[in-house]
Design a protein around this motif. Structure first.
Motif, mmCIF file in Angstrom:
data_model
loop_
_atom_site.group_PDB
_atom_site.id
_atom_site.type_symbol
_atom_site.label_atom_id
_atom_site.label_comp_id
_atom_site.label_asym_id
_atom_site.label_seq_id
_atom_site.Cartn_x
_atom_site.Cartn_y
_atom_site.Cartn_z
ATOM 1 N N VAL A 8 7.601 6.789 14.324
ATOM 2 C CA VAL A 8 6.800 5.959 13.428
ATOM 3 C C VAL A 8 5.652 6.796 12.886
ATOM 4 O O VAL A 8 4.843 7.329 13.661
ATOM 5 C CB VAL A 8 6.248 4.712 14.152
ATOM 6 C CG1 VAL A 8 5.306 3.942 13.218
ATOM 7 C CG2 VAL A 8 7.390 3.812 14.607
ATOM 8 N N VAL A 9 5.585 6.923 11.568
ATOM 9 C CA VAL A 9 4.499 7.637 10.910
ATOM 10 C C VAL A 9 3.559 6.590 10.315
ATOM 11 O O VAL A 9 3.981 5.735 9.536
ATOM 12 C CB VAL A 9 5.038 8.556 9.800
ATOM 13 C CG1 VAL A 9 3.878 9.255 9.072
ATOM 14 C CG2 VAL A 9 6.014 9.577 10.372
ATOM 15 N N THR A 10 2.296 6.640 10.690
ATOM 16 C CA THR A 10 1.372 5.589 10.278
ATOM 17 C C THR A 10 0.002 6.144 9.937
ATOM 18 O O THR A 10 -0.442 7.140 10.516
ATOM 19 C CB THR A 10 1.232 4.521 11.393
ATOM 20 O OG1 THR A 10 0.195 3.598 11.044
ATOM 21 C CG2 THR A 10 0.894 5.163 12.725
ATOM 22 N N ARG A 11 -0.655 5.491 9.002
ATOM 23 C CA ARG A 11 -2.026 5.858 8.644
ATOM 24 C C ARG A 11 -3.031 5.374 9.687
ATOM 25 O O ARG A 11 -4.201 5.751 9.636
ATOM 26 C CB ARG A 11 -2.386 5.266 7.283
ATOM 27 C CG ARG A 11 -1.606 5.874 6.126
ATOM 28 C CD ARG A 11 -1.902 5.135 4.844
ATOM 29 N NE ARG A 11 -1.233 5.758 3.704
ATOM 30 C CZ ARG A 11 -1.150 5.189 2.504
ATOM 31 N NH1 ARG A 11 -1.673 4.001 2.298
ATOM 32 N NH2 ARG A 11 -0.530 5.820 1.521
ATOM 33 N N HIS A 12 -2.571 4.512 10.593
ATOM 34 C CA HIS A 12 -3.472 3.909 11.572
ATOM 35 C C HIS A 12 -3.031 4.293 12.978
ATOM 36 O O HIS A 12 -1.857 4.187 13.318
ATOM 37 C CB HIS A 12 -3.467 2.390 11.424
ATOM 38 C CG HIS A 12 -3.653 1.929 10.008
ATOM 39 N ND1 HIS A 12 -4.859 1.982 9.365
ATOM 40 C CD2 HIS A 12 -2.760 1.422 9.109
ATOM 41 C CE1 HIS A 12 -4.723 1.536 8.127
ATOM 42 N NE2 HIS A 12 -3.460 1.190 7.945
ATOM 43 N N GLU A 13 -3.969 4.704 13.797
ATOM 44 C CA GLU A 13 -3.638 5.065 15.170
ATOM 45 C C GLU A 13 -3.137 3.868 15.962
ATOM 46 O O GLU A 13 -2.208 3.976 16.773
ATOM 47 C CB GLU A 13 -4.860 5.663 15.871
ATOM 48 C CG GLU A 13 -4.589 6.094 17.313
ATOM 49 C CD GLU A 13 -5.810 6.664 17.990
ATOM 50 O OE1 GLU A 13 -5.728 6.967 19.194
ATOM 51 O OE2 GLU A 13 -6.849 6.801 17.321
ATOM 52 N N VAL A 14 -3.740 2.715 15.706
ATOM 53 C CA VAL A 14 -3.365 1.494 16.432
ATOM 54 C C VAL A 14 -2.701 0.522 15.464
ATOM 55 O O VAL A 14 -3.335 0.059 14.514
ATOM 56 C CB VAL A 14 -4.604 0.834 17.068
ATOM 57 C CG1 VAL A 14 -4.203 -0.438 17.815
ATOM 58 C CG2 VAL A 14 -5.298 1.810 18.005
ATOM 59 N N PRO A 15 -1.418 0.191 15.657
ATOM 60 C CA PRO A 15 -0.729 -0.710 14.724
ATOM 61 C C PRO A 15 -1.315 -2.115 14.753
ATOM 62 O O PRO A 15 -1.667 -2.634 15.817
ATOM 63 C CB PRO A 15 0.719 -0.700 15.233
ATOM 64 C CG PRO A 15 0.626 -0.286 16.663
ATOM 65 C CD PRO A 15 -0.537 0.646 16.747
ATOM 66 N N LEU A 16 -1.442 -2.707 13.573
ATOM 67 C CA LEU A 16 -1.884 -4.092 13.407
ATOM 68 C C LEU A 16 -3.284 -4.373 13.958
ATOM 69 O O LEU A 16 -3.650 -5.528 14.174
ATOM 70 C CB LEU A 16 -0.875 -5.063 14.041
ATOM 71 C CG LEU A 16 0.515 -5.086 13.384
ATOM 72 C CD1 LEU A 16 1.460 -5.979 14.182
ATOM 73 C CD2 LEU A 16 0.437 -5.562 11.944
ATOM 74 N N ALA A 17 -4.082 -3.337 14.184
ATOM 75 C CA ALA A 17 -5.432 -3.555 14.713
ATOM 76 C C ALA A 17 -6.283 -4.365 13.737
ATOM 77 O O ALA A 17 -7.102 -5.196 14.160
ATOM 78 C CB ALA A 17 -6.103 -2.213 15.009
ATOM 79 N N PRO A 42 -3.169 9.173 13.028
ATOM 80 C CA PRO A 42 -3.149 8.805 11.616
ATOM 81 C C PRO A 42 -2.733 9.959 10.701
ATOM 82 O O PRO A 42 -3.357 11.002 10.702
ATOM 83 C CB PRO A 42 -4.604 8.411 11.334
ATOM 84 C CG PRO A 42 -5.231 8.194 12.678
ATOM 85 C CD PRO A 42 -4.510 9.107 13.604
ATOM 86 N N THR A 43 -1.702 9.739 9.920
ATOM 87 C CA THR A 43 -1.254 10.683 8.905
ATOM 88 C C THR A 43 -0.361 9.921 7.935
ATOM 89 O O THR A 43 -0.288 8.697 7.991
ATOM 90 C CB THR A 43 -0.520 11.878 9.537
ATOM 91 O OG1 THR A 43 -0.264 12.864 8.532
ATOM 92 C CG2 THR A 43 0.787 11.462 10.190
ATOM 93 N N GLU A 44 0.309 10.617 7.052
ATOM 94 C CA GLU A 44 1.238 9.958 6.134
ATOM 95 C C GLU A 44 2.316 10.945 5.695
ATOM 96 O O GLU A 44 2.204 12.150 5.921
ATOM 97 C CB GLU A 44 0.507 9.392 4.926
ATOM 98 C CG GLU A 44 -0.273 10.390 4.133
ATOM 99 C CD GLU A 44 -1.114 9.736 3.050
ATOM 100 O OE1 GLU A 44 -1.447 10.461 2.096
ATOM 101 O OE2 GLU A 44 -1.411 8.543 3.138
#
Length: 229
Positions: A8-17, A42-44
């Motif tokens: 999972v690549v996400t801009r947020h360290e914690v999902p749905l925070a 966090p990256t993209e």
């Protein structure tokens, strides 16, 4: 479940925070990590690599992930470009009144509509709400004067666990927990001061059913805790 290695690549360290709070978001991330999911961020995504088909994904932080399949969750924006002659909001939504009326002979429902709820304009991207607003708009086209007076509700299914959300808290300054999300069933009350703005739960179905009706009007934290028992 089918044996694929998932990254999972996400801009947020914690999902749905942003929606559920840091503590619940971390519990969700840890749940997926226990199932073998690897998080990057966090990256993209910077670009896809490969000849004729995807072979790898280059990330903005310098990582490169070999893969044959990519699933993108890129978000949405209201599809309102076809509507002429009425002003659009900054987010390109249609502003409606309490009866979902945009202009003479025009109503809007679902996530293209910003409508008044609890004294403030909201636009909510939940398919269940779109269904409810569609029924109200259709009734009003036929001459009725219905308004949305329910409590927004949605759920997310995460690796065998269902998390439910009542209300639509855009802001809160505290979260009161009954039970511990790290260990099992819980209810979390998102509050501004002593006022409940939204409720998040895993389990507690009876309490959530009661709160879904009681939250149609202002609810204090003290009363909510009493209803939960």
């Amino acid at each position: 479940k089918y044996g694929a290695q998932v990254h999972v690549v996400t801009r947020h360290e914690v999902p749905l925070a942003k929606q559920l709070g840091e503590r619940i978001g971390r519990c969700m991330r840890e749940l997926h990590e226990r199932k073998g999911v690897v998080f990057h961020g966090p990256t993209e995504v910077e670009r896809f690599l490969g000849e004729d088909k995807v072979e790898a994904v280059q990330l903005a932080n310098g990582e490169k992930l070999s893969t044959a399949l990519v699933l993108l969750g890129t978000g949405v924006k209201p599809a309102t470009a076809f509507v002429q002659g009425v002003p659009l909001g900054k987010d390109q939504s249609l502003k409606v009144d309490a009866e979902l009326h945009v202009a003479e002979g025009l109503w809007a429902a679902g996530d293209i509509a910003t409508f008044p709820h609890d004294g403030r304009p909201v636009r909510i991207e939940h398919w269940r709400l779109a269904q409810q607003l569609g029924v109200i708009a259709a009734a009003n086209m036929l001459g009725e004067q219905r308004r949305y007076n329910d409590v927004p509700f949605f759920w997310t299914y995460q690796n065998g666990r269902t998390y439910e959300v009542l209300g639509h808290a855009r802001d809160w300054d505290r979260i009161e927990f009954v039970g511990e999300p790290e260990k099992g069933d819980f209810i979390a009350l998102q509050c501004i001061g002593e006022q409940v703005e939204a409720v998040i739960a895993k389990g507690y179905s009876d309490a959530m059913a009661t709160l879904s009706q009681r939250m149609k009007r202002s609810l204090s934290l003290e009363e909510a805790l009493q209803l939960i028992g």
